[in-house]
Design an enzyme around this catalytic site. Structure first.
Site, PDB file in Angstrom:
ATOM      1  N   HIS A 137     -25.211  20.735  12.907  1.00 32.98           N
ATOM      2  CA  HIS A 137     -24.740  22.098  13.172  1.00 32.98           C
ATOM      3  C   HIS A 137     -24.545  22.941  11.918  1.00 32.98           C
ATOM      4  O   HIS A 137     -23.682  23.829  11.882  1.00 32.98           O
ATOM      5  CB  HIS A 137     -23.470  22.100  14.006  1.00 32.98           C
ATOM      6  CG  HIS A 137     -23.340  23.318  14.883  1.00 32.98           C
ATOM      7  ND1 HIS A 137     -24.412  23.886  15.520  1.00 32.98           N
ATOM      8  CD2 HIS A 137     -22.267  24.081  15.236  1.00 32.98           C
ATOM      9  CE1 HIS A 137     -24.027  24.936  16.205  1.00 32.98           C
ATOM     10  NE2 HIS A 137     -22.727  25.086  16.058  1.00 32.98           N
ATOM     11  N   HIS A 246     -17.088  22.167  12.287  1.00 36.56           N
ATOM     12  CA  HIS A 246     -18.254  23.039  12.338  1.00 36.56           C
ATOM     13  C   HIS A 246     -18.990  23.079  10.991  1.00 36.56           C
ATOM     14  O   HIS A 246     -18.378  22.920   9.929  1.00 36.56           O
ATOM     15  CB  HIS A 246     -17.845  24.459  12.718  1.00 36.56           C
ATOM     16  CG  HIS A 246     -18.361  24.903  14.047  1.00 36.56           C
ATOM     17  ND1 HIS A 246     -17.773  24.539  15.235  1.00 36.56           N
ATOM     18  CD2 HIS A 246     -19.443  25.663  14.387  1.00 36.56           C
ATOM     19  CE1 HIS A 246     -18.446  25.073  16.243  1.00 36.56           C
ATOM     20  NE2 HIS A 246     -19.464  25.767  15.757  1.00 36.56           N
ATOM     21  N   SER A 359     -13.021  24.646  13.167  1.00 38.35           N
ATOM     22  CA  SER A 359     -13.546  25.372  12.002  1.00 38.35           C
ATOM     23  C   SER A 359     -13.222  24.619  10.722  1.00 38.35           C
ATOM     24  O   SER A 359     -12.107  24.108  10.563  1.00 38.35           O
ATOM     25  CB  SER A 359     -12.924  26.774  11.927  1.00 38.35           C
ATOM     26  OG  SER A 359     -13.241  27.403  10.702  1.00 38.35           O
ATOM     27  N   GLU A 542     -21.983  21.780  22.488  1.00 40.82           N
ATOM     28  CA  GLU A 542     -20.779  21.718  21.667  1.00 40.82           C
ATOM     29  C   GLU A 542     -19.547  21.617  22.567  1.00 40.82           C
ATOM     30  O   GLU A 542     -19.115  22.613  23.146  1.00 40.82           O
ATOM     31  CB  GLU A 542     -20.684  22.959  20.779  1.00 40.82           C
ATOM     32  CG  GLU A 542     -21.894  23.181  19.880  1.00 40.82           C
ATOM     33  CD  GLU A 542     -21.822  24.497  19.147  1.00 40.82           C
ATOM     34  OE1 GLU A 542     -20.845  24.688  18.386  1.00 40.82           O
ATOM     35  OE2 GLU A 542     -22.710  25.344  19.343  1.00 40.82           O
ATOM     36  N   TYR A 581     -21.971  25.818  24.668  1.00 39.65           N
ATOM     37  CA  TYR A 581     -20.631  25.226  24.621  1.00 39.65           C
ATOM     38  C   TYR A 581     -20.206  24.602  25.941  1.00 39.65           C
ATOM     39  O   TYR A 581     -20.734  24.925  27.013  1.00 39.65           O
ATOM     40  CB  TYR A 581     -19.614  26.286  24.213  1.00 39.65           C
ATOM     41  CG  TYR A 581     -19.664  26.619  22.738  1.00 39.65           C
ATOM     42  CD1 TYR A 581     -18.704  26.127  21.857  1.00 39.65           C
ATOM     43  CD2 TYR A 581     -20.684  27.402  22.219  1.00 39.65           C
ATOM     44  CE1 TYR A 581     -18.756  26.419  20.506  1.00 39.65           C
ATOM     45  CE2 TYR A 581     -20.748  27.697  20.871  1.00 39.65           C
ATOM     46  CZ  TYR A 581     -19.779  27.198  20.016  1.00 39.65           C
ATOM     47  OH  TYR A 581     -19.836  27.471  18.681  1.00 39.65           O
TER      48      TYR A 581
END
Length: 776
Positions: A137, A246, A359, A542, A581
């Protein structure tokens, strides 16, 4: 061997001739070697093989996959991208293949074509059932390799070079792994990585039941699961791990190809092992000693006086550009020079997991105009999503943030690697099926259905890692009339679709858009791979933190079946294809970015849990499963609008590879400073330099031998390509070397490799070098 012969009586030379005596000992040695070989094979539970190959792709003009910003196009290399594979087999029985890509995600058409090649080469040995292809990713790789329209709009359609680089690289990495299959063992270990991820949609996470949230210490998964591969003869040969964060340490303003934090972690760990493994008298050093660099361990510090170094450097001016071969750029690579021909290279992969709401920008999200934290529920600043930006640990330097988050994963992986003692034992097995997610019936507990794919308004708002535009914002469960009209011009959703997707307001009804061909997938693969106690759940999207927890727990419950069996269940995200997602039902209601990007409606996660439980049940009962509907192969339908390279030129009187800006005469640099050289260059799309390099730093050994020290696969060396104007046939290559603290003092130079295209289409390779300089 010596101990085995201690009790044997040596035949007298008076009884047997010298020749017969020698024959006796040769026969004995052969017998004992054969015996020991048989023991080694019988003691090994598995055959293991690892492989790695370059998938960097086009480093110029191609849109980057991830942020969906048309203006973000590739213009150089931060460090190269790779496909890393492992194969584990029970001799004469089942085997599984797992491929980790330094790419944004897997692609259905890439998977289809890789499987076709494997079938042509190996027959039915490797199929969709036992091959998993997963992406890390990174948002800093070339786009254009997926087949559905919505994922290739910003790349101006399909990009054949991106596609070919992936298919070729995956195939080659699997071939390597197959040819490296040897008796070996696998060990597993788990541990927390505390400081490499935060929840970027906390308001959605908080909508999950309080009782459920109270079972967990954190609002993101912090556990890393690592497997260590050990060859019976060579010892450790690699590791793969799964951890959720991520690939967005590199921002949407970056244009250099990069594996982001996970790709960086893989480089750090492979270099760490190769350096320490080559030091015969040293034990494996702690990761706390820092990220190693190979040159300091292979080049002796033979210079002690700065004056002598300067005089030596002055004798080497910049070399004018000259014709070269691609073979030269491959041979000059640092890793190629260090690789031992008779030993497998160490392969380390940092794989992705349920990263949907995680994140790596761990300092949090702040407003660019005020410096204050963003609005909690909508991630806006004064109502504007564009002003809300997350900060990584190296803020404002995104390259430093990438290094730090990569290093945090690397350090933990080394600890887990060094302390892995639980051996995987037991059978290898797998299950796979295709499902049409546009119309799955799900019991939750009453019967409901999934929906054709659609994206909500909050999708266009982006996230704190990369915001959208206009007046979109996260948490929008209403939409507005203007943008509904705009989306409706492409395809207006019917009442049934609107009701099915509630409370998502539909911006793009992608699942029902078919011109010029399908905009979004409906048929998706799900897959379980099992190696002893390790269970890998291959998911084509995801999963958010809580969605992943629910799926793991549901599958584990079926597999253990009250046996108290210890299992390590990991989610391999973005695997085999991509469908955006998967949130929990409660997170979907909040309609932040992840909920708006959950394509198949509010019951998507329940559908996954139901169908994975069926697969797990079939695994436990040793039952076959139906293959399901085949996904479409739309390669022949792909459209590309990317302008080809027409020709490359240089100013009159200059050659490709000439220095445009050289290092200063008699230059001396300290470690920690940066050296920059600019060359007249050509478009990197002329030759991707696969398994080669565009940039190289060499150190002088003796008085006339240049030795490769750093290449464009190194974190410290950046290859930056640019044109003076968008349609110009002239271009520059700027090579920046940030001199590591571990660099050996000495005389260095910087080289550039490239390929130029003539007007009639022929391509000519070239090289050039800077003047020499001193690192003191």
């Amino acid at each position: 061997m010596a101990g085995a012969s201690m009790g044997l009586q040596v035949p007298s030379l008076n009884v047997c001739a010298r020749k017969r005596c020698r024959l006796f000992w040769v026969s004995l040695v052969v017998l004992l070697l054969a015996s020991s070989t048989r023991v080694a094979f019988s003691d090994s539970k598995y055959l293991v093989g690892l492989g790695s190959y370059d998938i960097t792709g086009p480093a110029a003009d191609v849109n980057m996959m991830g942020y969906a910003m048309m203006e973000q196009t590739t213009s150089g290399v931060h460090f190269r991208l790779r496909a890393r594979s492992f194969i584990v087999a029970e001799p004469g029985k089942n085997r599984v293949v797992f491929v980790n890509l330094d790419a944004c995600m897997a692609s259905q058409i890439v998977t289809i074509k890789v499987l076709e090649r494997l079938k042509a080469r190996y027959g039915e040995l490797y199929t969709e059932k036992n091959v998993a292809i997963s992406g890390i990713h990174t948002h800093a790789g070339p786009a254009g390799y997926l087949q559905y329209v919505v994922y290739i709009v910003t790349s101006l359609g399909f990009v054949r070079q991106s596609f070919d680089a992936l298919v070729d690289g995956i195939e080659q990495s699997i071939i390597q792994a197959h040819e490296n299959l040897r008796p070996g063992s696998i060990y597993v270990n788990n541990g927390e990585v505390i400081d490499a991820g935060i929840n970027r949609s906390p308001s959605a996470y908080l909508n999950n039941p309080t009782e459920e949230r109270s079972k967990y210490k954190y609002d993101v998964d912090k556990e890393m699961t690592l497997i260590k591969f050990v060859d019976d003869e060579w010892g450790p040969i690699g590791s793969f791990n799964w951890f959720a964060t991520h690939g967005t340490s590199m921002s949407n303003t970056n244009s250099l190809i990069s594996g982001d934090n996970k790709g960086a972690a893989a480089r750090f760990m492979e270099d760490w092992f190769e350096q320490n493994n080559s030091a015969s008298s040293e034990s494996v050093q702690s990761a706390a000693e820092g990220i190693p660099r190979r040159v300091s361990s292979i080049i002796p510090d033979v210079h002690s006086h700065r004056k002598e170094l300067l005089e030596l450097a002055a004798s080497f001016g910049s070399a004018p550009g000259k014709p070269a071969t691609k073979i030269l750029s491959v041979a000059q690579r640092v890793r190629s020079a260090l690789r031992k021909a008779d030993k497998p290279s160490f392969v380390s992969a940092f794989c992705q997991s349920n990263c949907g709401d995680v994140s790596p920008n761990v300092l949090g999200a702040f407003c660019k105009d005020t410096g204050l934290p963003c609005d909690f529920n909508h991630s806006t600043c004064g109502g504007k999503n564009e002003l809300c930006v997350a900060r990584g640990p190296g803020y404002p330097d995104e390259f430093e943030s990438t290094r730090v988050i990569g290093e945090r994963q690397f350090r933990r992986a080394v600890e887990l690697f060094n302390n892995a003692t639980e051996e995987l034992t037991g059978q290898i097995d797998y299950r796979h099926t295709y499902l049409d997610f546009s119309q799955l019936e799900v019991m939750v507990p009453k019967q409901v259905k999934t929906c054709p794919a659609a994206m909500g308004f909050a999708f266009a708002a982006g996230t704190i890692d990369g915001s959208g535009a206009f007046d979109f914002k996260q948490g929008d469960d209403k939409g507005n009339a203007f943008w509904k009209m705009v989306g409706g011009m492409l395809k207006a959703p019917n009442e049934e679709q609107i009701a099915c997707q509630q409370p998502k307001p539909i911006l793009l009804d992608t699942g029902e858009m078919t011109l010029p061909y399908q905009w979004a997938p409906s048929v998706l693969p799900i897959q379980i791979l099992r190696v002893g106690q390790l269970v890998i759940l291959s998911v084509p999207g995801e999963f958010t933190t809580m969605a992943g927890r629910r799926l793991r727990d549901a599958v584990k419950q079926v597999l253990t079946n009250d046996k108290n069996e210890k299992l390590h269940v990991v989610i391999a995200g973005l695997t085999n294809t991509y469908s955006q997602y998967i949130t929990t039902f409660e997170e979907y209601e909040i309609q932040r970015y992840e909920g708006a990007s959950t394509l198949y409606g509010p019951h998507t996660l329940s559908a996954y849990i139901q169908e994975f439980q069926k697969l797990a049940g079939a695994l436990v009962r040793d039952q076959t499963v139906e293959p399901g509907p085949q996904p479409p192969d739309m390669l022949s339908k792909q459209i590309s609008m990317l302008t080809p390279v027409l020709m490359d030129t240089t100013p009159l009187g200059t050659n490709f590879g000439d220095c445009s800006t050289d290092v200063p005469m008699n230059a001396t640099y300290k470690r920690g400073s940066m050296v920059s050289v600019v060359f007249w260059s050509a478009c990197p799309r002329n030759d991707l330099m696969t398994e080669g390099t565009f940039a190289l730093v060499e150190i002088l050994q003796g008085t006339d031998t240049w030795v490769p020290a750093y290449d464009d696969d190194d974190f410290c060396l950046r290859f930056i390509w640019s044109r003076p104007a968008k349609l110009s046939s002239r271009s520059h290559a700027t090579i920046e070397w940030r001199i590591p603290q571990s660099a050996t003092p000495g005389v260095y130079r910087i080289r550039h490799f490239g390929a130029a295209k003539a007007l009639l289409g022929s391509v000519r390779h070239f090289t050039g070098s800077s003047s020499a300089f001193v690192v003191a």
